[in-house]
Design a protein around this motif. Structure first.
Motif, mmCIF file in Angstrom:
data_model
loop_
_atom_site.group_PDB
_atom_site.id
_atom_site.type_symbol
_atom_site.label_atom_id
_atom_site.label_comp_id
_atom_site.label_asym_id
_atom_site.label_seq_id
_atom_site.Cartn_x
_atom_site.Cartn_y
_atom_site.Cartn_z
ATOM 1 N N ARG A 143 13.263 26.260 9.469
ATOM 2 C CA ARG A 143 12.610 26.179 8.166
ATOM 3 C C ARG A 143 13.058 27.343 7.301
ATOM 4 N N THR A 144 12.984 27.131 6.009
ATOM 5 C CA THR A 144 13.316 28.190 5.056
ATOM 6 C C THR A 144 12.229 29.272 5.099
ATOM 7 N N PRO A 145 12.498 30.470 4.598
ATOM 8 C CA PRO A 145 11.476 31.528 4.593
ATOM 9 C C PRO A 145 10.188 31.130 3.855
ATOM 10 N N THR A 146 10.297 30.286 2.850
ATOM 11 C CA THR A 146 9.106 29.834 2.122
ATOM 12 C C THR A 146 8.412 28.681 2.835
ATOM 13 N N ALA A 147 9.016 28.172 3.903
ATOM 14 C CA ALA A 147 8.482 27.087 4.735
ATOM 15 C C ALA A 147 8.315 25.774 3.980
ATOM 16 N N ASP A 148 9.035 25.602 2.866
ATOM 17 C CA ASP A 148 8.927 24.344 2.131
ATOM 18 C C ASP A 148 10.114 23.422 2.382
ATOM 19 N N GLY A 149 11.012 23.823 3.253
ATOM 20 C CA GLY A 149 12.168 22.997 3.568
ATOM 21 C C GLY A 149 12.824 23.419 4.860
ATOM 22 N N TYR A 150 13.849 22.672 5.245
ATOM 23 C CA TYR A 150 14.641 22.961 6.439
ATOM 24 C C TYR A 150 16.105 23.075 6.026
ATOM 25 N N TYR A 151 16.814 23.991 6.660
ATOM 26 C CA TYR A 151 18.254 24.089 6.453
ATOM 27 C C TYR A 151 18.916 22.917 7.170
ATOM 28 N N ALA A 152 20.017 22.418 6.613
ATOM 29 C CA ALA A 152 20.690 21.281 7.241
ATOM 30 C C ALA A 152 22.153 21.221 6.843
ATOM 31 N N PHE A 153 22.925 20.598 7.730
ATOM 32 C CA PHE A 153 24.304 20.234 7.445
ATOM 33 C C PHE A 153 24.388 18.720 7.514
ATOM 34 N N ILE A 154 25.159 18.145 6.613
ATOM 35 C CA ILE A 154 25.258 16.692 6.509
ATOM 36 C C ILE A 154 26.703 16.280 6.708
ATOM 37 N N ASP A 155 26.919 15.433 7.702
ATOM 38 C CA ASP A 155 28.260 14.950 8.033
ATOM 39 C C ASP A 155 29.238 16.129 8.114
ATOM 40 N N ASP A 156 30.375 16.018 7.451
ATOM 41 C CA ASP A 156 31.380 17.085 7.468
ATOM 42 C C ASP A 156 31.361 17.906 6.186
ATOM 43 N N ARG A 157 30.316 17.779 5.416
ATOM 44 C CA ARG A 157 30.228 18.535 4.169
ATOM 45 C C ARG A 157 30.123 20.034 4.498
ATOM 46 N N PRO A 158 30.822 20.879 3.777
ATOM 47 C CA PRO A 158 30.789 22.313 4.090
ATOM 48 C C PRO A 158 29.508 23.021 3.624
ATOM 49 N N GLU A 159 28.816 22.468 2.646
ATOM 50 C CA GLU A 159 27.628 23.117 2.102
ATOM 51 C C GLU A 159 26.448 23.012 3.074
ATOM 52 N N MET A 160 25.564 24.013 2.998
ATOM 53 C CA MET A 160 24.295 23.935 3.720
ATOM 54 C C MET A 160 23.249 23.459 2.724
ATOM 55 N N TYR A 161 22.404 22.550 3.137
ATOM 56 C CA TYR A 161 21.391 21.953 2.271
ATOM 57 C C TYR A 161 20.009 22.437 2.683
ATOM 58 N N VAL A 162 19.063 22.357 1.757
ATOM 59 C CA VAL A 162 17.660 22.569 2.067
ATOM 60 C C VAL A 162 16.979 21.218 1.889
ATOM 61 N N LEU A 163 16.546 20.649 3.021
ATOM 62 C CA LEU A 163 15.892 19.345 3.014
ATOM 63 C C LEU A 163 14.394 19.516 2.812
ATOM 64 N N ASP A 164 13.779 18.532 2.188
ATOM 65 C CA ASP A 164 12.341 18.532 1.966
ATOM 66 C C ASP A 164 11.604 18.577 3.299
ATOM 67 N N ARG A 165 10.637 19.484 3.409
ATOM 68 C CA ARG A 165 9.934 19.671 4.677
ATOM 69 C C ARG A 165 9.127 18.439 5.094
ATOM 70 N N ALA A 166 8.452 17.797 4.169
ATOM 71 C CA ALA A 166 7.582 16.669 4.519
ATOM 72 C C ALA A 166 8.362 15.553 5.213
ATOM 73 N N ALA A 167 9.529 15.231 4.702
ATOM 74 C CA ALA A 167 10.328 14.149 5.299
ATOM 75 C C ALA A 167 10.776 14.524 6.712
ATOM 76 N N ILE A 168 11.238 15.755 6.904
ATOM 77 C CA ILE A 168 11.706 16.178 8.229
ATOM 78 C C ILE A 168 10.539 16.297 9.193
ATOM 79 N N ASP A 169 9.418 16.837 8.746
ATOM 80 C CA ASP A 169 8.233 16.912 9.611
ATOM 81 C C ASP A 169 7.820 15.518 10.084
ATOM 82 N N TYR A 170 7.877 14.540 9.184
ATOM 83 C CA TYR A 170 7.537 13.169 9.562
ATOM 84 C C TYR A 170 8.496 12.655 10.643
ATOM 85 N N LEU A 171 9.791 12.857 10.449
ATOM 86 C CA LEU A 171 10.766 12.367 11.430
ATOM 87 C C LEU A 171 10.611 13.085 12.764
#
Length: 181
Positions: A143-171
């Motif tokens: 989770r991010t320091p603010t706890a409102d998201g999760y760090y993520a990598f998507i496929d082979d994209r080089p960027e790191m993303y911050v995903l919405d916490r609610a969606a990831i918590d649900y999954l």
């Protein structure tokens, strides 16, 4: 009869008076109340539709626990790797969450991936197979320091993303307590 005319006429006069009053007043004054800011979000897979998904696998690299669901010939979601049947609507909810999977920001690649929960894999993985046999993987870290998201990598994209916490918590909750009857 005379009383009805008077009633209709007086209602018409009141209506015209209210219309004139409304027209002469300007726009409503601005409120001093502050609005709660809304964080904009974007979809991880903007072109992905729910019906494009053929199979979904949720996996924890830390525990090797997994939940795999796939569409059968009739298009209904079925559990692949567990005993039992999928609870009604559970497969559609998973597919909808993944097709709409939101992110709030993206950053340039970073060096110390372990600080973000990637050692080398993340703490959670979302793997999908599309109807056309294409595949996608989302590796989720801490989770991010603010706890409102999760760090993520998507496929082979080089960027790191911050995903919405609610969606990831649900999954994650679906993996921990599978919707299997």
């Amino acid at each position: 009869m005379k009383g009805r005319r008077f009633g209709v006429l007086s209602l018409l006069v009141i209506f015209v008076g209210l219309a004139i009053l409304t027209a002469t007043q300007g726009p409503p004054a601005e409120s001093n109340q502050s609005l709660t800011p809304v964080t904009p979000f974007f979809r991880v897979f903007p072109e992905l539709a729910v019906l494009d998904l053929a199979a979904i696998r949720l996996r924890s690299p830390e525990t090797n626990d997994a939940l795999t669901v796939a569409r059968d010939a009739q298009g209904l979601w079925q559990v692949v790797d567990r005993e039992g049947t999928l609870a009604e609507g559970a497969g559609s909810n998973l597919a909808r969450t993944i097709s709409l999977l939101p992110y709030t920001s993206e950053t340039a690649p970073v060096e110390a991936l372990s600080e973000y929960g990637f050692q080398p894999e993340g703490i959670f993985s979302i793997e999908i197979v599309l109807i056309d046999s294409a595949t996608h993987v989302v590796a989720v870290g801490y989770r991010t320091p603010t706890a409102d998201g999760y760090y993520a990598f998507i496929d082979d994209r080089p960027e790191m993303y911050v995903l919405d916490r609610a969606a990831i918590d649900y999954l994650i909750s679906q993996l921990r307590e599978p919707p299997v009857a």
